[in-house]
Design a protein around this motif. Structure first.
Motif: not given
Lengths: 93, 564
Positions: B10-15, B187-188, B194-198, B372-377
């Motif tokens: 979904v995220f890769a396709g949309l982006s 990407l940001i 995840p950084a904020v969540a962790i 989302l992280v995969a789409a960011g990468a």
């Protein structure tokens, strides 16, 4: 700008650069590398200070240095009447 | 198909749809649009584009992992300081002046300022640096597809090639710029969530940059218990000499990278070029101050969750990556427990490149965030790849074809050659991504050494020293390039595998090559014909903002060709 003004403008630009680059080197190579061990004995907010400079502080300082450069050059340009505002500087062919 | 795969799709396709739409909306019809987006990009957008261009698969996927796993916390700082410190050099020493000079590429500056021979040397350096770099981006794309969509890496690389082909060939620099603004946003967001969540989970402080201080003492203690050096201790992997030289190499290399420098030609004017550098470092710093915190948090999680766990009862995230062989567990002493340690009895090996991709899973975040992280990468890898491909195609189409082979070429013809060069470069990059020569991983870091040793001195001296001569610059560039390449071949494991001089690592040597380049350029310039008075006048003019006749004539190509 006449010849004297040009020379004055360039000298002030070079002086600003020299000051900023000195801080650049002092924070990254100085605090982050050469003096990292003694600085690590100081702990602020749970961070050993040398480690903090290497991983966070130097990056934040770099950002501040460019901000100061941009701000001071803007002022310098205004003072010498060469500010560009929104007008385009050089047109590409 | 698992939930994670659905969300990744979904995220890769949309982006991807967004990137292609943007490229279509900003397609170009002239070479200025194709090479430098017409030179009219506002500073904040240009800064975001520089940040996306700059932050590659290595920054997004690998950097936190390198800091946490392959080095020892502190030693990863060479990347953090080196890759950001270069922007200070760019902003103060290069960006405004190159923008005032105008034109399209690094070879363009070198060729106009010095000579046609120097231009060709610069073309070779540009193409070598960019191809070395782009191969890494393509294989990064393959890695992400392989893990998250279960296609093989080759198919992944081909999908990436097709996407880049559409938006780069169609939109040129203009399409790439606006696509990169979108890619930066993707990407940001993907990196920060995840950084904020962790950070919130581990320290109840939602700002990872501050939160990670809280765990450093605990992390140091755990590392000590397992026989590792303390996480925050300095010079445990690399000595002070190498840390200093490698940081410097990455700084000066950043300031000499063709795909970053070309970005200052796309700014509106000199003032916008300065502001672009500020915006760029601001956007980069958001990720670069977060990366070390993700590294520390993940390292703590790994030491707590995996070390000492039962071999047949790995945490879920570790099992997923073990299934694709990026985590290997080998129960050497057969006691059924994973012994993680600094010595030969270590039973756990984790690939550096999975840390960021695995971080949301390690922290137990929901599937959409992992997608989302995969789409960011993918955004990080594709944005850098497109910037590099553009540099390759404009160096060939503008500096080789138009300036050397056919100066009579019409605008339409130049544009066509640019697009063909771009398509060919994509095919070569894809091939290198699918069949990466064994040394690619090592060579990417070396691209900085080459950029540093070949370009930085001729750019800085070209601006700040009116009497720097064409022969001086050419001799200096060649010296820097040859000496640095030779040292690398002599010391890299798979070739010479020598200790080198004073134990200087191949990745640290670029700055030594740079010093030699400066020396040779300055000495040779003393004994060779000085630049023409017109050229000296031109060099002086670029020091002041605002319009002048000489600069305008130069930008329009009205100066005589032998003005050097």
């Amino acid at each position: 700008m006449d010849e004297n003004q040009r020379r004055a403008y360039w000298r002030r630009n070079l002086r600003l650069m020299a000051v900023l680059l000195t801080i650049w080197a002092a924070v990254s190579f100085g605090a982050g590398i050469w003096f990292v061990k003694p600085l690590n004995n100081i702990v602020i907010l749970d961070f050993p200070l040398g480690f903090w400079f290497a991983q966070q502080g130097s990056i934040l300082t770099f950002l501040a240095l460019i901000a100061v450069y941009v701000w001071r050059m803007d002022r310098l340009d205004k003072e010498f009447g060469v500010d560009e505002l929104e007008e385009e500087g050089v047109h590409h062919p | 198909m698992s939930e994670i795969q659905v969300w990744t799709l979904v995220f890769a396709g949309l982006s991807f749809a967004l990137y292609i739409y943007i490229a279509y909306a900003s397609r170009v019809k002239d070479t200025a649009g194709f090479y430098v987006a017409g030179g009219g990009i506002p500073a904040p957008a240009n800064g975001a584009a520089i940040a996306a261009d700059w932050m590659s698969a290595a920054s997004f996927i690998s950097m936190a992992g390198i800091i946490a796993l392959s080095t020892n916390g502190y030693d990863g700082s060479v990347y953090l300081m080196g890759w950001t410190g270069g922007y200070v050099l760019l902003a103060l020493l290069l960006a405004p002046y190159l923008r005032k000079f105008g034109k399209y590429t690094i070879p363009d500056f070198v060729g106009d300022r010095y000579s046609e021979t120097a231009r060709m040397v610069a073309v070779v350096c540009t193409v070598v640096i960019s191809f070395v770099y782009v191969a890494g981006q393509m294989s990064g794309t393959g890695l992400v597809f392989a893990r998250f969509l279960n296609v093989n890496a080759t198919t992944g690389v081909i999908i990436g090639m097709v996407i880049v082909f559409f938006y780069a060939v169609l939109g040129g620099m203009k399409g790439i710029t606006w696509t990169q603004v979108a890619q930066y946003s993707v990407l940001i967001v993907a990196y920060l969530i995840p950084a904020v969540a962790i950070s919130t989970e581990l320290t109840s402080i939602p700002v990872p940059q501050i939160g990670f201080g809280q765990i450093l003492a605990e992390l140091d203690g755990l590392q000590r218990d397992l026989g590792f050096a303390e996480y925050t201790a300095a010079f445990t992997n690399m000595n002070m000499l190498n840390v200093t030289l490698m940081t410097a190499t990455l700084m000066f290399g950043t300031a000499g990278l063709p795909h970053v420098i070309v970005r200052f030609y796309t700014a509106k004017n000199v003032r916008a070029a300065r502001f672009s550098a500020l915006w760029a470092l601001f956007f980069i710093a958001l990720l670069y101050t977060t990366a070390p915190s993700i590294a520390a948090f993940s390292k703590l999680n790994i030491l707590q969750d995996v070390s000492g766990a039962a071999v047949d009862n790995l945490p879920g995230w570790a099992q997923t990556w073990a299934d694709v062989d990026l985590i290997t567990v080998d129960d050497l002493n057969g006691d059924g427990v994973i012994d993680y340690g600094a010595d030969a009895a270590n039973e756990l090996v984790i690939n550096n490149d999975i840390l960021v991709l695995a971080a949301p899973e390690i922290a137990g975040l929901p599937a959409p965030i992992i997608g989302l992280v995969a789409a960011g990468a993918l955004a990080a890898a594709l944005s850098t790849a497109s910037g590099l491909l553009l540099v390759i195609s404009s160096s060939i189409a503008n500096d080789v074809y138009y300036k050397r082979i056919n100066p009579q070429a019409t605008e339409a013809r130049q544009l066509m050659v640019g697009r063909i060069a771009m398509a060919a470069a994509i095919v070569v990059a894809g091939y290198l991504g699918i069949n990466p020569p064994g040394f690619v991983a090592q060579v990417v870091a070396l691209a900085f050494g080459i950029a540093c040793a070949s370009f930085f001195p001729v750019l800085v001296l070209g601006i700040f020293w009116k009497k720097c001569t064409a022969m001086g610059a050419t001799a200096g560039m060649l010296t820097g390039l040859v000496v640095t390449l030779a040292y690398m071949l002599w010391t890299i494991d798979i070739y010479g595998n020598s200790e080198g001089i004073f134990g200087i690592a191949e990745t640290s040597f670029g700055v030594v090559g740079m010093a030699l380049n400066f020396l040779v350029t300055i000495v040779v310039s003393q004994f060779t014909p000085k630049p023409s008075p017109v050229m000296q006048e031109l060099v002086e003019e670029i020091r002041y903002p605002g319009r002048t006749k000489l600069i305008e004539a130069h930008a329009k190509g009205e100066l005589p060709p032998d003005v050097h």
